[in-house]
Each structure stands twice: as C-alpha cells, then as structure tokens.
Design an enzyme around this catalytic site. Structure first.
Site, PDB file in Angstrom:
ATOM      1  N   ASP A 125       0.836  -1.202   0.000  1.00 14.44           N
ATOM      2  CA  ASP A 125       0.000   0.000   0.000  1.00 14.44           C
ATOM      3  C   ASP A 125       0.872   1.254   0.000  1.00 14.44           C
ATOM      4  OD1 ASP A 125      -1.930   1.923   0.281  1.00 14.44           O
ATOM      5  OD2 ASP A 125      -2.467   1.410   2.355  1.00 14.44           O
ATOM      6  N   LYS A 150       1.588   7.984   0.434  1.00 13.36           N
ATOM      7  CA  LYS A 150       2.003   8.051   1.832  1.00 13.36           C
ATOM      8  C   LYS A 150       3.371   8.713   1.961  1.00 13.36           C
ATOM      9  CE  LYS A 150      -0.223   3.753   3.391  1.00 13.36           C
ATOM     10  NZ  LYS A 150      -1.100   4.350   4.412  1.00 13.36           N
ATOM     11  N   ASP A 167       0.253  -5.077   4.419  1.00 16.90           N
ATOM     12  CA  ASP A 167      -1.150  -4.685   4.284  1.00 16.90           C
ATOM     13  C   ASP A 167      -2.051  -5.823   3.781  1.00 16.90           C
ATOM     14  OD1 ASP A 167      -2.898  -2.666   4.919  1.00 16.90           O
ATOM     15  OD2 ASP A 167      -2.784  -1.654   2.980  1.00 16.90           O
ATOM     16  N   ARG A 185     -11.007  -0.468   2.383  1.00 15.06           N
ATOM     17  CA  ARG A 185     -12.465  -0.556   2.490  1.00 15.06           C
ATOM     18  C   ARG A 185     -13.115  -0.740   1.119  1.00 15.06           C
ATOM     19  NH1 ARG A 185     -12.599   5.106   5.519  1.00 15.06           N
ATOM     20  NH2 ARG A 185     -10.532   4.308   6.048  1.00 15.06           N
TER      21      ARG A 185
HETATM   22  N1  BES Z   1      -3.102   0.197   5.260  1.00 17.89           N
HETATM   23  C1  BES Z   1      -3.452   1.470   5.767  1.00 17.89           C
HETATM   24  C2  BES Z   1      -3.644   1.467   7.280  1.00 17.89           C
HETATM   25  C3  BES Z   1      -2.432   1.200   8.127  1.00 17.89           C
HETATM   26  C4  BES Z   1      -1.639   2.220   8.561  1.00 17.89           C
HETATM   27  C5  BES Z   1      -2.121  -0.099   8.512  1.00 17.89           C
HETATM   28  C6  BES Z   1      -0.534   1.968   9.349  1.00 17.89           C
HETATM   29  C7  BES Z   1      -1.021  -0.349   9.306  1.00 17.89           C
HETATM   30  C8  BES Z   1      -0.223   0.692   9.725  1.00 17.89           C
HETATM   31  C9  BES Z   1      -4.744   1.955   5.126  1.00 17.89           C
HETATM   32  O1  BES Z   1      -4.943   1.562   3.828  1.00 17.89           O
HETATM   33  C10 BES Z   1      -4.700   3.450   5.129  1.00 17.89           C
HETATM   34  O2  BES Z   1      -3.861   3.981   4.490  1.00 17.89           O
HETATM   35  N2  BES Z   1      -5.615   4.073   5.857  1.00 17.89           N
HETATM   36  C11 BES Z   1      -5.660   5.487   5.953  1.00 17.89           C
HETATM   37  C12 BES Z   1      -7.099   5.911   5.816  1.00 17.89           C
HETATM   38  C13 BES Z   1      -7.298   7.380   5.612  1.00 17.89           C
HETATM   39  C14 BES Z   1      -6.706   7.819   4.292  1.00 17.89           C
HETATM   40  C15 BES Z   1      -8.770   7.682   5.656  1.00 17.89           C
HETATM   41  C16 BES Z   1      -5.066   5.908   7.286  1.00 17.89           C
HETATM   42  O3  BES Z   1      -5.234   5.169   8.266  1.00 17.89           O
HETATM   43  O4  BES Z   1      -4.396   6.919   7.323  1.00 17.89           O
HETATM   44 ZN    ZN Z   2      -4.023  -0.157   3.248  1.00 15.59          ZN
HETATM   45 MN    MN Z   3      -4.038   2.883   2.445  1.00 13.69          MN
END
Ligand code: BES
Ligand code: ZN
Ligand code: MN
Length: 517
Positions: A290, A297, A308, A371
């Site tokens: 991801d 990111k 992920d 999601r």
């Molecule tokens: N895979 C990430 C969540 C994650 C973050 C898992 C750190 C493990 C460690 C997920 O896909 C993500 O990026 N979520 C975002 C959502 C936001 C953009 C609404 C997040 O948590 O920042």
């Molecule tokens: Zn993710």
């Molecule tokens: Mn993500």
C-alpha cells in the site's frame, strides 16, 4: 513464475509425548518448568534428581519466561544442558505461552535440536489455569512453534564469514519431547498435535506478511492459498481480472487501476464431513503493498506497508488450520487482492466508483483503499453464501494504532453475543480485541454530496468511520464482525521478541471456532 520462496505451513518440528519421566538422555536441553508458587520445594527436588546443587535457585525467581541455564557433568547418559524455566504464577494461558516461546527462542539460539520438557506437573498446571491438560498442551506447543519462527529465506548467508561453522547446526527446535505426562499422556498428545497445527499455520501467516511486495503479488498470494488448499484439503478458486470485471467488483478494480499486476479474488471453501455446526465466512484484506496510490504516503515507514495483506494471510492460514483440525464448521475464506500504486492509470481523488453492490463511492482519498476492496468481498460473501457469521480482518486504519496501540485489535460487531465471544477468545489466545461502537452518529462523517457514500471521513474517529463504511456492504446481515488489525499485525524492528509479521488473528480465530465445536 519463478518460485524462489514457496511458503509452506509444514513445520519441521517432531513431537514426542511420553508418560515416562523426563531424562536427559539424548536431549540437547532438558527443561524444568517451575512456577513462582513453590519454586523452592519443587526446584530443590528436581535439581537433586539431576545431581545439581540448589544454589542454582539463588537468583532464579520463576517469573514467566525467566530462564536459568545450568550445566551438569555429562555422564554416559548424554545431555549436560539443563534449563530452569519460569512459569510465573502459572494462572493464565499467557504465562505458559510466554514461557515456552522464550524457551524455544533460546533453544534455537543455542542450536539445541532436541528439547525434553519435564511435564510431570501438567495436571497441576491445567488446574491452575482452569483448563484441561489437553488445552494447556496446545498452548505450550503453540508457544514452542511460535518461538522457533525465523524469516531467513531471503538471506543468502554470503556475507556471514564467521558463522560458517554453525551453518549445519539446528537453528530451531527439531524435536520436542513432552515427558513425564503420566496418565495425561493421551490428552497431552491430542492437544499438542492441535497446537502444532495452529502454531505452524500462524507461522505461515507471518511468512506471507514478511514477504515484501516484490515477492508477493496478488497472483502469488492466490498461489499461497492454492498451496494451503492442497495441504489442508479444501477447495480454492481464483478469479482473474476478467472474472472480477464480469462480477463488476468496482472497488477492487478501482484500487488495481494503478498497478502493473492484475488483481485476484480468491475463494477458499472448507466443507467438513458430516454435520455442519455453522457456516462462517472470513474476509481478509489482501493489499500486497500500500503506497497510498495518488494520495501517496510519506516515505518514512512506507516499507512496512508490505504487511497490508495481513488480514488475507490470517484467512489463508486459518483455513489450513481448521481443515487440518477437521472442525465441523463450513469455512469460506475470501481474499480480494491487489497492490495500491500511483501511476498514470491510477484512480484519482474525487473519482466516483460503483461497487459490486451497486453502491457508489466517492474516493476522497486513494489511501483509503482497503475498504473499497473489502466492500466487494463483503457483498460477495453475503450474496453467494449467506453465512451464519461474517468476520473480516484488515489492517485498515492508522487511527486504530492511535486508539489502541500495537498489541490490540479494534473490534466492531452488530451482534453483542458474538462480540463477547470474540473478546473472550482474545483473552484466552492472548490476541486481544477491544470493541468500538458502530453508532450512527459516525455515519454522518462519511456522507458524500455526489455519491452514496465517501471512503473518507471528516476529522476524527478514523477507525470507526471505516467500520461504518464497511457496514453498508453487509446488507443487514445480523452477525458480522470487523477486526481492525493495523496495530498488532506487524511488529516494528526492536518492538519485542519477534519483529515483522506476527500472525495476529490466527490463534484468536482458532480459539473462537474451536469454542463452537
Ligand atoms: N493500510 C493502511 C492502514 C495502516 C496504517 C495499517 C498503518 C497499518 C499501519 C490503510 O490503507 C490506510 O492507508 N488508511 C488510511 C485511511 C485514511 C486515508 C482515511 C489511514 O489510516 O491513514
Ligand atoms: Zn491499506
Ligand atoms: Mn491505504
């Protein structure tokens, strides 16, 4: 495809259960477990029996996981190394798990292949934890298997000049002898075999998480499911891009748009022989890497996003475990998989997509991709199988780490009894979950002006708004659980006894599903 790194849940560990007392014969390490309760009395006796002096107990307190190594004069009977192993108060499964995990790790470091454990106390230990000797034996073996985990398949060893001489020595426990089981031997054997299956499958989950993006694409994740299916004897079907398109899985296709590799949708189906007690669908997020996509990111820690697909790895591993345990549960595993990459063809913030359910989604942030792919999988689970229970596991939100930290998963459910059962399974397995609310107040945050729903919430409660998003796709199913495992799925370097993939969720689900049988 060249396979340099097949994953397999075949542990090299040989189990021997014996009613007869433990003897140092042929053991590389003889283990005397001692609780804090009567450490003096039992300890002195055990040491005497081995011709060792009680002064060894001077500094040994017997806290769970404490280890004291002693050396006896090796007679013709072999085995000079003895370990005192602390069991702590010995009142909870966790004490035993921690003790035997530590022991196993140490045994590996010392190149002890054959480890003999004095289990003459197993009846008493079981009483203290208020479980059967069978159950406790499972916990002990899970601990040993977990502690022997190494992820070194991608180390060539070419730069370890010094270590050449150690290369042929065992790096983890090869044979575990549970001795002195007396009348409990049969029970211990049953439990130990189950523990071996669950521990080994948990290590499979860790392997899959630890494999980086360049070793594990969506297709390779599907291959891992196929291999698990062969070992466990369950059916595996993999949908390719064409089939995914035909099914109109718009969430999975949208996330995959930026990728060089095709998406996969894997279905694992274990049907037990005889009467089925429950049909359970498990859904696991399979984002093999991801990057965030166009909503990219920050670079610090982005490497950890190879984890992920931890939810998917747990689903694959638990299918193998349950099929090998032959539980009377029909278990369906669903894994939507792709990486999430930025490119000229990637989905863009603001895009509006149509999921398999027909529900349209405004993609406010391409990093909220999990999601989107879970939405289609939940729809598929609901429509195709109408299972009694649906459980999804996903490394879904960083916000869950803020709320609950690295050791505990966030849990959501529309079924109070099911939530309670999972909570208890968490306590027993040591893989804890804490419930968060699904109140409708939070649905406000993911309203969209231009689509049915947005994939991003306004400020705050990111874990809950993600769960509220998913709730739309279970279409009124009354027994659904969502587990956000973003924290406990992956341990950063230096964060504890093991780093990398933890396999969190395998023991939890094994505990839950076995409690239904
Ligand atoms: N895979 C990430 C969540 C994650 C973050 C898992 C750190 C493990 C460690 C997920 O896909 C993500 O990026 N979520 C975002 C959502 C936001 C953009 C609404 C997040 O948590 O920042
Ligand atoms: Zn993710
Ligand atoms: Mn993500």
């Amino acid at each position: 495809m060249t396979k340099t790194t097949g994953t397999s849940a075949t542990s090299g560990l040989k189990l021997t259960i014996s009613a007869k007392p433990a003897a140092p014969v042929k053991a590389d390490l003889l283990v005397l477990p001692l609780g804090t309760r009567d450490i003096r009395k039992e300890g002195v006796e055990a040491l005497k029996g081995l011709g060792l002096d009680e002064s060894a107990l001077t500094d040994f307190k017997g806290n769970a996981g404490d280890l004291c190594l002693l050396y006896r004069k090796a007679s013709g009977k072999g085995g000079s190394r003895v370990a005192l192993l602390g069991l702590g108060e010995g009142k909870s499964n966790g004490d035993y798990r921690k003790a035997f995990e530590t022991l196993s790790k140490k045994a590996g470091d010392l190149h002890c292949g054959v480890v003999v454990v004095d289990c003459s106390g197993v009846g008493d230990w079981a009483k203290h934890v208020k479980r059967s000797p069978e159950y406790l034996a499972g916990v002990i073996v899970e601990g040993v298997v977990s502690g022997s985990y190494r992820f070194d398949r991608l180390k060539s060893g070419k730069l370890d000049k010094e270590k050449k001489k150690e290369a042929d020595l065992p790096k983890s426990v090869v044979e575990l002898v549970l001795a002195g089981c007396g009348d409990h031997a049969n029970e211990v054997e049953k439990g130990a075999n189950a523990g071996l299956i669950i521990g080994t499958c948990q290590n499979l989950s860790r392997d899959l998480v630890n494999l980086p993006g360049n070793y594990l694409s969506a297709e390779e994740l599907a291959d891992a499911a196929r291999e698990a299916g062969k070992r466990g004897g369950f059916d595996v079907t993999v949908f390719n891009r064409e089939k995914i398109t035909e099914l109109a899985m718009g969430g999975l296709l949208a996330v995959n748009k930026g990728s060089q590799d095709p998406p996969t949708f894997t279905i694992m189906d274990y049907r037990p022989e005889g009467k089925v007690k429950k049909t359970v669908a498990l859904v696991g997020k399979g984002v093999t890497f991801d990057s965030g996509g166009i909503s990219i990111k920050p670079s610090a820690g982005m490497d950890e996003m190879k984890s992920d697909m931890a939810g998917a790895s747990v689903v694959i591993a638990i299918l193998e475990a349950i099929s090998k345990l032959k539980l009377p549960i029909r278990l369906i595993g669903l894994v939507p998989a792709t990486d999430n990459m930025p490119s000229g063809s990637a989905q863009k913030p603001g895009d509006i997509i149509t999921t398999m359910s027909g529900i349209t989604v405004e993609v406010g942030n391409t990093d909220a991709e999990g999601r989107l792919i879970l939405a289609d999988a939940l729809t598929y689970a609901r429509r195709e199988y109408d299972p009694d229970v649906i459980i999804d596991l996903a490394t879904l939100t960083g916000a869950c780490i803020v709320a609950l930290g690295m050791k505990v998963a966030g849990m959501f459910s529309n079924d109070d009894d099911l939530a309670e059962e999972l909570y208890l399974a968490g306590e027993a397995s040591g893989e804890k979950v804490w419930r968060l609310p699904l109140w409708d107040e939070y649905a406000e945050q993911i309203k969209s002006d231009v689509a049915d729903v947005s994939n991003t919430g306004s400020k705050g409660a990111g874990t809950i708004t993600a769960a509220k998003f998913l709730e739309n796709f279970v279409e009124g199913h009354k027994h659904w659980v969502h587990l956000d495992i973003a924290g406990p799925a992956f341990a950063a370097k230096g964060g504890g006894p093991i780093s990398g993939g933890t396999g969190f969720g395998v023991r939890l689900l094994a505990e839950l599903l076995r409690s239904w049988c």
